[in-house]
Scaffold this motif. Structure first.
Motif, PDB file in Angstrom:
ATOM      1  N   ASP A  56       0.819  -1.142   0.133  1.00  0.00           N
ATOM      2  CA  ASP A  56       0.008  -0.152   0.147  1.00  0.00           C
ATOM      3  C   ASP A  56       0.855   1.328   0.030  1.00  0.00           C
ATOM      4  OD1 ASP A  56      -2.956  -0.728   0.429  1.00  0.00           O
ATOM      5  OD2 ASP A  56      -2.168  -2.082   1.650  1.00  0.00           O
ATOM      6  N   ARG A 252      -5.012   3.348   2.152  1.00  0.00           N
ATOM      7  CA  ARG A 252      -4.728   1.984   1.915  1.00  0.00           C
ATOM      8  C   ARG A 252      -5.936   1.378   1.160  1.00  0.00           C
ATOM      9  NH1 ARG A 252      -0.609  -0.315   4.211  1.00  0.00           N
ATOM     10  NH2 ARG A 252       0.701   0.518   5.860  1.00  0.00           N
ATOM     11  N   ARG A 253      -5.844   0.262   0.738  1.00  0.00           N
ATOM     12  CA  ARG A 253      -6.634  -0.578   0.105  1.00  0.00           C
ATOM     13  C   ARG A 253      -7.564  -0.846   1.206  1.00  0.00           C
ATOM     14  NH1 ARG A 253      -3.198  -4.353  -3.026  1.00  0.00           N
ATOM     15  NH2 ARG A 253      -1.866  -3.918  -1.220  1.00  0.00           N
TER      16      ARG A 253
END
Length: 279
Positions: A56, A252-253
């Motif tokens: 990330d 972040r994902r």
């Protein structure tokens, strides 16, 4: 260049900038650089180190750099493509040898027009006839240059030579290795070009870029699906506008492609938020 991942953002950005600078030197005057292939492989190792510790963070830095400037576009674009190919290769279960060749091809696919690619990113007027011809010939020029640099890997050379070829819509497993790598690299190349700004336009959003890639297709492309899965619809480092009018940066994902972790950095009235509001 050994990364320390307990360092603040500025230091990590510095590591990414160093990586980009090293690649820029290598691609700008490759014939004057002894040991081209070992140097390129070292850049790949640095990139793997950065990505493997925190994907990330690597994506955040990559998208921030890609969207921030048109200066030095060619090495920046190559590094973005190599990073995306790295994370895609795991999801697509590529053999290690194909993964290594894919990264090398991503880093060098435009070596036949490095200076021109940098120029075109800064250019406001349409391409001249000479420039159009150079763009058309650059895949073959890239292969010839790599051969002069003593690259003997046929799969690497062919992937660079054919990276703009449009292949039939069949599953990756049914393709020959060079076709498989060309399909992956071609998709990543177009996606990275769409998200990056030019003097004549801003960078497109990740969602818009994916929509453009899907236009005219009547089948599910596993490379594009994998791209959505690994970077998300809202990749780290990109900006989104919330329903309440705030502008947030994706950090972040999240658990799904449409649920990233974000932080509001500008309120609805256009004022900066410090500290940012985490969501």
């Amino acid at each position: 260049m050994q990364a320390r991942y307990d360092e603040p953002y500025e230091d990590l950005l510095g590591l990414w900038s160093d990586l980009e600078s090293a690649l820029s030197v290598l691609l700008s005057e490759p014939l004057r650089m002894p040991g081209f292939t070992p140097k390129l492989q070292q850049i790949d190792l640095w990139l793997q180190d950065l990505i493997s510790h925190d994907t990330d963070v690597a994506l955040y830095l990559m998208f921030q750099r890609a969207a921030s400037t048109t200066v030095g576009y060619s090495p920046s674009h190559a590094l973005v493509c190599a990073s995306l190919c790295h994370v895609l290769s795991k999801l697509l279960n590529l053999p290690q040898t194909e993964r290594d060749t894919l990264i090398q091809a991503a880093l060098t696919m435009n070596i036949g027009m490095t200076a021109l690619q940098n120029q075109l990113a800064e250019q406001r007027e349409p391409l001249s006839s000479v420039q159009s011809e150079q763009v058309k010939l650059h895949p073959m020029e890239g292969r010839v240059l790599l051969e002069r640099l003593l690259v003997r890997d046929a799969l690497w050379l062919e992937t660079v030579q054919y990276h703009h070829e449009v292949l039939p819509p069949v599953p990756l497993a049914q393709l020959q290795p060079v076709q498989r790598l060309v399909r992956i690299l071609g998709t990543v190349d177009r996606y990275a070009a769409l998200i990056s700004p030019r003097k004549t336009r801003g960078g497109r959003s990740a969602i818009e870029s994916l929509q453009i890639l899907q236009q005219g297709q009547q089948y599910a492309d596993e490379v594009k699906q994998a791209l959505i899965e690994v970077v998300g619809l809202y990749p780290p480092g990109t900006y989104v506008q919330l329903d309440n009018g705030e502008i947030a940066v994706v950090l972040r994902r999240g658990p799904t492609p449409s649920e990233p972790q974000i932080a509001s950095v500008i309120d609805a009235e256009g004022h900066g938020l410090y500290p940012p509001i985490l969501h």
